[in-house]
Motif scaffolding. Structure first.
Motif, PDB file in Angstrom:
ATOM      1  N   ALA A  73      -2.553  43.778  85.916  1.00 22.88           N
ATOM      2  CA  ALA A  73      -1.351  43.357  86.634  1.00 22.88           C
ATOM      3  C   ALA A  73      -0.183  44.277  86.332  1.00 22.88           C
ATOM      4  O   ALA A  73       0.760  44.361  87.129  1.00 22.88           O
ATOM      5  N   HIS A  74      -0.213  44.928  85.175  1.00 16.09           N
ATOM      6  CA  HIS A  74       0.821  45.927  84.886  1.00 16.09           C
ATOM      7  C   HIS A  74       0.296  46.952  83.887  1.00 16.09           C
ATOM      8  O   HIS A  74      -0.685  46.719  83.185  1.00 16.09           O
ATOM      9  N   TYR A  75       0.962  48.107  83.902  1.00 17.65           N
ATOM     10  CA  TYR A  75       0.687  49.184  82.960  1.00 17.65           C
ATOM     11  C   TYR A  75       1.881  49.302  82.022  1.00 17.65           C
ATOM     12  O   TYR A  75       3.042  49.247  82.452  1.00 17.65           O
ATOM     13  N   GLU A  76       1.572  49.483  80.750  1.00 23.91           N
ATOM     14  CA  GLU A  76       2.592  49.704  79.731  1.00 23.91           C
ATOM     15  C   GLU A  76       2.379  51.126  79.235  1.00 23.91           C
ATOM     16  O   GLU A  76       1.449  51.406  78.482  1.00 23.91           O
ATOM     17  N   LEU A  77       3.231  52.020  79.708  1.00 21.87           N
ATOM     18  CA  LEU A  77       2.948  53.445  79.584  1.00 21.87           C
ATOM     19  C   LEU A  77       3.334  53.995  78.210  1.00 21.87           C
ATOM     20  O   LEU A  77       4.508  54.152  77.896  1.00 21.87           O
ATOM     21  N   LEU A  78       2.297  54.272  77.386  1.00 24.51           N
ATOM     22  CA  LEU A  78       2.412  54.846  76.043  1.00 24.51           C
ATOM     23  C   LEU A  78       2.973  53.807  75.059  1.00 24.51           C
ATOM     24  O   LEU A  78       3.217  52.656  75.422  1.00 24.51           O
ATOM     25  N   ASN A  79       3.189  54.238  73.805  1.00 24.32           N
ATOM     26  CA  ASN A  79       3.493  53.254  72.772  1.00 24.32           C
ATOM     27  C   ASN A  79       4.340  53.844  71.645  1.00 24.32           C
ATOM     28  O   ASN A  79       3.941  54.827  71.012  1.00 24.32           O
ATOM     29  N   GLU A  80       5.510  53.291  71.427  1.00 23.29           N
ATOM     30  CA  GLU A  80       6.318  53.472  70.217  1.00 23.29           C
ATOM     31  C   GLU A  80       6.588  54.921  69.815  1.00 23.29           C
ATOM     32  O   GLU A  80       6.511  55.270  68.645  1.00 23.29           O
ATOM     33  N   TRP A  81       6.945  55.763  70.767  1.00 24.51           N
ATOM     34  CA  TRP A  81       7.346  57.107  70.375  1.00 24.51           C
ATOM     35  C   TRP A  81       8.616  57.079  69.530  1.00 24.51           C
ATOM     36  O   TRP A  81       8.888  58.024  68.785  1.00 24.51           O
TER      37      TRP A  81
END
Length: 932
Positions: free
Chosen positions: A495-503
């Motif tokens: 339902a959604h994309y969470e693009l990348l993580n905690e840069w």
């Protein structure tokens, strides 16, 4: 469920992988045979017995060693008596840039199979190091004793061992590809400094097995089971095994590996497959374990059932001393969440000489309809703990009326995942999701069809690193990477994309990172989504703690309108979830993120959704920065309730069970990453688990009405509606906002046992129309004429509560800050607020007023009032809307309800040390919410 075979030699049963959680179409319990008190059903298990749900273990005979082969200097191959090659041991990688190469071999077999000892002195690529190893075979066991010297004292400039990443090169020969299983041998210990007992590892058990064709049972009912044991092993690959050495008093660094392939390994593997890692280590005789060793298990995969009543728990006993004695005493106790002892029994058991362990079944009457219990078994110097929880099923509604979700690793990840599978079955884990009201997943652990069938909304969180595509000669282009990520998301019906993580955790300049993120990742990824025509939403990379500059850069570089929402990881230290001061607090970060979204909602293309894709109540034991297990249950419920109050679209709890994604059953009492679960590492519930389920049930289909408007400065509360009725969540902050505020400068802080209610002040609150009050686990609390006792642990009040009633009129109890009779009204000029009250502190008092936040900022207007009654006019400007009814569902106030009249917060704060030796000051607040 596990079946019982009442023989003198066999403990039967299906593995935990095949068991579905109790309460799904029935309650998971064992059959007849268990009794309360001194008698119990005993079952012993020998190495030649049928394994529990596993093929029969074949004895390979005495193992042999053979040196050389395939051009590997110093290669040693382990063979069975029949000449079957099982495993190659080669050299050793000392550091990332240093390893063994040429070898001088002392082989008594002269290249033929022998029992050794085989001594190998290696050349090392760095002459400042030396490495040697001695192999010995003894029956079904092979040992490899490594010795190293390193430059200086073997430590780097930071005092860390140079060989901490050392790895043995090993290659399995024709082993079953999916058979590898990595678990620790561990023990329960108590610290002399006090606090709760902890589970610590003493060795690593790396299991593997081989098919045995042509033998009796060669149709797949027989296998050869092997286990590589090391003292330390945090990771492994197809060709290496982490085996870092430790330094002895003579300055030599040593590491021992043991490879074992006798039938006892089959018995241990069977125990592991049933989730009994404690007993498996004892059966293998792991050094450092108490003798005898006890463990506890039950039929229910997660020790969670849907109703009260008798439940059977199995107490296991293993060890050489227990076999040599006529009998061994085991004591079993169980306590509920109030500390009431609900069970105590003593059992005398004996392990036959030809058995590896013995099981004793004990029946414990679990209270209900909601409860949490701790269960402990003790025998001599050994003890083990587990826990159980009871709560009834709830029929949760669709995902679009729920914020409840799950992040972190799944026990049984989807095909193609880099994670190793867990011991629990896929069905068992998903059944638990249903019991917990999980309606959102952060990762694509389901297929699109499964997502639809389970009513769970799936997301996808593609990972990437800064500069990943700077080198055009790399393996993948960005386009190829994006296609793979979108393919996986579409397969899961994301339902959604969470693009990348905690840069934002990398320590590099925020603007530089955000610039790369926007230009090289966000904009082209959105273009690929649009090219495909996907209707999934896109969230910005989650921030590790609030970082407005990162989002400002996305806006400045034209990435803002490409997003549907933002994600935040609102980390929290030893602050209660409703504290909003300092950095590592929950509510403050969420309010700031919410205000930022509202302040930058410039047009219809602006993102509006706020997702909390990692929330937690970490229970690292006996450390002041983290919650004890009882406090964590309070934090879980409040975190979810506050998330709903702040208009969060979804919460992904991090995570379901203790452990790491690559060390799923690992234990480490001093590493916080091992303690973020709602379940203990043995997959039994922390109090957090039933608290999570209860919060999910109350929030299912609920709407936030506003903060409680109280006459008392220390009462806090939230008002919700659900199904046409109201319910309140109430708690007190008389004792302050910091947990463990008496801590000193040492990180060690003894935590209380989870069944011990904390001492502290409380309030008496009268709630008109209240007919039911429940604690954080959903257990009923007595109402005294419509009044309830409220402490720092939140309670939920339901009944015939008026939806329009803003709060209680009668609240009695001590005050932490003497600010009373607080009222507000609008001033004659737009944006002005008149605040009235009584300052009873005996001196001047600073007061802060927070209204609706504008332009993406959370700020407060401060004033100082004299002692006694006061009336002050505060200019809030745009933070106080001209139209009292202007707030709507899409215009969210930072401290008020969605729809209807907005609220302002009036707050005064003081700090004081709880004790003279405390390293930190406690925070006390008088805090009022008032509609305007």
């Amino acid at each position: 469920m596990k079946k019982k075979v009442n023989t003198a030699r066999t403990s039967g049963g299906l593995s935990r992988r095949a068991f579905l959680i109790g309460g799904v179409g029935g309650i998971g319990v064992l059959g007849a045979g268990a009794v309360i008190g001194g008698g119990a059903l005993l079952r012993s298990r020998g190495s030649g017995d049928e394994s529990d749900g596993l093929p029969r273990a074949v004895d390979p005979g005495p193992l042999q060693l053979q040196v050389g082969g395939d051009g590997h200097p110093g290669r040693v191959t382990v063979l069975t008596t029949a000449g079957r090659h099982l495993i190659h041991f080669d050299g050793y990688r000392l550091t990332t840039s240093t390893g063994t190469r040429g070898a001088t071999v002392d082989d008594p077999g002269n290249g033929r199979p022998s029992s050794g000892p085989v001594r190998i002195d290696f050349e090392v690529t760095d002459p400042d190091y030396t490495a040697s190893v001695t192999y010995r075979a003894d029956g079904g066991r092979v040992t490899a004793d490594w010795e190293f010297t390193a430059p200086g004292d073997g430590l780097d400039s930071a005092g860390r061992p140079l060989l901490r990443g050392g790895r043995v090169y090993r290659t399995l020969v024709d082993a079953r590809a999916t058979s590898e299983l990595h678990v620790p041998a561990s023990r329960w210990v108590r610290d002399s400094r006090g606090g709760v007992p902890v589970q610590e590892r003493v060795a690593e058990l790396n299991f593997v097995d081989w098919d045995v064709p042509g033998s009796e049972g060669g149709d797949g009912t027989s296998r050869l089971y092997g286990c590589i044991t090391t003292a330390t092993s945090t990771s492994r690959s197809t060709t290496t095994l982490h085996a870092a050495p430790s330094r002895d008093d003579d300055g030599v660094w040593r590491s021992r590996l043991e490879f074992r392939a006798d039938t006892t390994v089959g018995a241990a593997r069977s125990l592991v497959d049933n989730g009994r890692t404690l007993l498996a280590g004892a059966v293998l005789g792991s050094t450092g374990l108490p003798d005898p060793t006890v463990d506890i298990t039950s039929a229910a995969t997660y020790n969670v059932v849907a109703s009260s009543g008798p439940r059977t728990f199995t107490i296991g006993l293993a060890g050489r001393s227990a076999r040599s004695q006529h009998s061994t005493s085991i004591e079993v106790t169980a306590r509920d969440f109030d500390g009431t002892e609900i069970h105590r029994s003593r059992h005398e058991v004996a392990i036959p000489q030809d058995a590896d362990y013995v099981d004793t079944d004990v029946t414990i009457d679990l209270p209900g309809p909601r409860s949490w219990c701790s269960i402990e078994a003790t025998s001599a110097d050994s003890f083990a703990r587990t826990a159980a929880a009871v709560w009834p099923d709830h029929d949760f509604g669709p995902s679009d009326q729920s914020i409840i979700g799950l992040g972190g690793f799944a026990s049984t990840p989807s095909p193609g995942s880099a994670q190793s599978p867990g011991l629990e079955s896929r069905g068992a884990e998903r059944s638990l999701w249903r019991r917990l009201g999980i309606r959102h997943l952060r990762n694509p652990w389901l297929t699109a069809e499964e997502s639809s069938e389970l009513g769970i909304s799936t997301a996808a969180q593609p990972g990437g690193s800064p500069g990943q595509f700077d080198d055009p000669s790399g393996d993948d282009s960005f386009r190829e990477w994006a296609e793979k990520a979108l393919d996986r998301g579409e397969d899961a019906g994301a339902a959604h994309y969470e693009l990348l993580n905690e840069w934002s955790l990398t320590g590099v300049d925020t603007v530089e990172l955000a610039t790369e993120y926007t230009d090289q990742w966000l904009i082209p990824f959105r273009a690929e989504m649009d090219r495909r025509g996907t209707d999934a939403k896109l969230l910005a990379m989650p921030l590790a703690g609030w970082d407005a500059e990162f989002l400002d850069t996305i806006r400045d570089r034209d990435g803002w309108h490409l997003l549907d929402g933002i994600a935040e990881h609102a980390g929290r230290g030893n602050y209660v979830p409703d504290y909003d001061g300092g950095k590592w607090n929950f509510l403050g970060q969420v309010r700031t993120a919410r205000a930022y979204l509202d302040g930058h909602a410039t047009d219809s293309d602006s993102p509006t959704e706020l997702w909390l894709t990692e929330t937690y109540a970490c229970t690292r034991p006996n450390a002041w920065w983290y919650d004890d297990e009882r406090t964590a249950a309070d934090s879980v419920l409040l975190t979810l309730m506050l998330s709903k109050a702040e208009g969060v679209a979804g919460v992904h709890w991090f995570q379901l069970a203790d452990g790491l994604w690559h060390d799923k059953y690992g234990v480490n009492p001093t590493e916080s990453e091992y303690h973020y679960g709602l379940l203990h590492v043995d997959r039994s519930p922390k109090p957090s688990l039933p608290a999570f389920a209860f919060a999910a049930e109350m929030l299912d289909g609920a709407s936030f009405l506003g903060w409680i408007e109280s006459p008392h400065p220390d009462l806090r509360g939230l008002r919700f509606s659900r199904g046409g009725s109201a319910f309140w969540v109430l708690w007190s902050r008389q004792d302050g906002y910091l947990n463990n505020a008496t801590h000193g400068t040492d990180s060690y802080f003894p935590h209380p046992e989870p069944w011990i209610p904390p001492e502290g002040a409380s309030l008496k609150v009268t709630v008109p129309g209240a007919t039911l009050c429940q604690d954080v686990l959903g257990r009923d609390i007595d109402l005294d004429g419509g009044s309830v006792t409220v402490s720092g642990s939140p309670v939920v009040v339901t009944g015939d509560l008026d939806l329009e009633l803003p709060g209680p009129e009668e609240v009695s109890g001590d005050m932490s800050v003497a600010l009373t009779d607080v009222a507000v009204r609008r001033g004659d000029r737009p944006g002005t607020l008149i605040v009235e009250g009584v300052n009873g502190t005996g001196g001047r008092l600073g007061i802060r007023v927070m209204g609706q936040q504008v332009r993406g900022l959370v700020d407060e207007t401060s004033l100082v009032v004299a002692e006694g009654r006061f009336t002050e006019t505060v200019d809030l400007g745009d933070a106080l809307p001209d139209d009292p009814e202007s707030s709507s569902d899409s215009a969210v106030t930072a401290v008020g309800a969605r729809g209807g009249r907005p609220q302002v917060r009036i707050m005064a704060q003081r700090r004081a040390k709880v004790s003279a030796s405390a390293a930190e000051s406690q925070v006390y607040r008088a805090e009022y919410y008032r509609a305007v």
